[in-house]
Design a protein around this motif. Structure first.
Motif: not given
Length: 126
Positions: A36-65
C-alpha cells in the motif's frame, strides 16, 4: 494480466477509522506481495505497508506502525488495510500495488511493483 481495484476510501474525522480493500483479478495473489502506498498533494508516493505473498511477513512505515494493519485473504484474492487513529497527515490518495515476492531490497521501493490500482482518496478532516 493482474488487475487491482482499491475501495473503501472516504472522509473521516481525526481519530476515526477506515478499511481499504484491494481486490485482484486476472491472476491469483498467492504469487504476489502487495504494498500500500499513498501520495499527498505536492508530495511523492510513499510506502505505507506491505504483506508478503503468503501473508506471513508484514512491514509498515514508521509513521503508521501501531495504527494500521495489513492483511491478506488469498481465498478472496483481496488485501485489506485497516487504518485506525487517523490523523490529518494521513490524507492522501492510497494505492495498492503487486510485485513478485521475495524482494531483493527494501519493500517500499517502487521498482518492486509491476501492477498498480487506480487509487482511492482518504481525507482526514474535522
Amino acid at each position: 494480466q493482474l488487475q487491482l481495484v482499491e475501495s473503501g476510501g472516504g472522509l473521516v474525522q481525526p481519530g476515526g477509522s477506515l478499511r481499504l480493500s484491494c481486490a485482484a483479478s486476472g491472476d491469483t495473489l498467492v504469487h504476489y506481495a502487495i504494498g500500500w502506498f499513498r501520495q499527498a498533494p505536492g508530495k511523492g508516493r510513499e510506502g505505507v505497508s506491505c504483506i508478503s505473498s503468503s501473508g506471513g511477513n508484514t512491514m509498515y512505515a514508521d509513521s503508521v506502525k501501531g495504527r494500521f494493519t495489513i492483511s491478506k485473504d488469498n481465498a478472496k484474492n483481496t488485501v485489506y488495510l485497516e487504518m485506525n487513529s487517523l490523523k490529518p497527515e494521513d490524507t492522501a490518495v492510497y494505492y495498492c500495488a503487486a510485485g513478485r515476492w521475495p524482494f531483493g531490497s527494501a519493500w517500499y521501493l517502487l521498482v518492486h511493483y509491476n501492477y498498480w490500482g487506480q487509487g482511492t482518496q482518504v481525507t482526514v478532516s474535522s
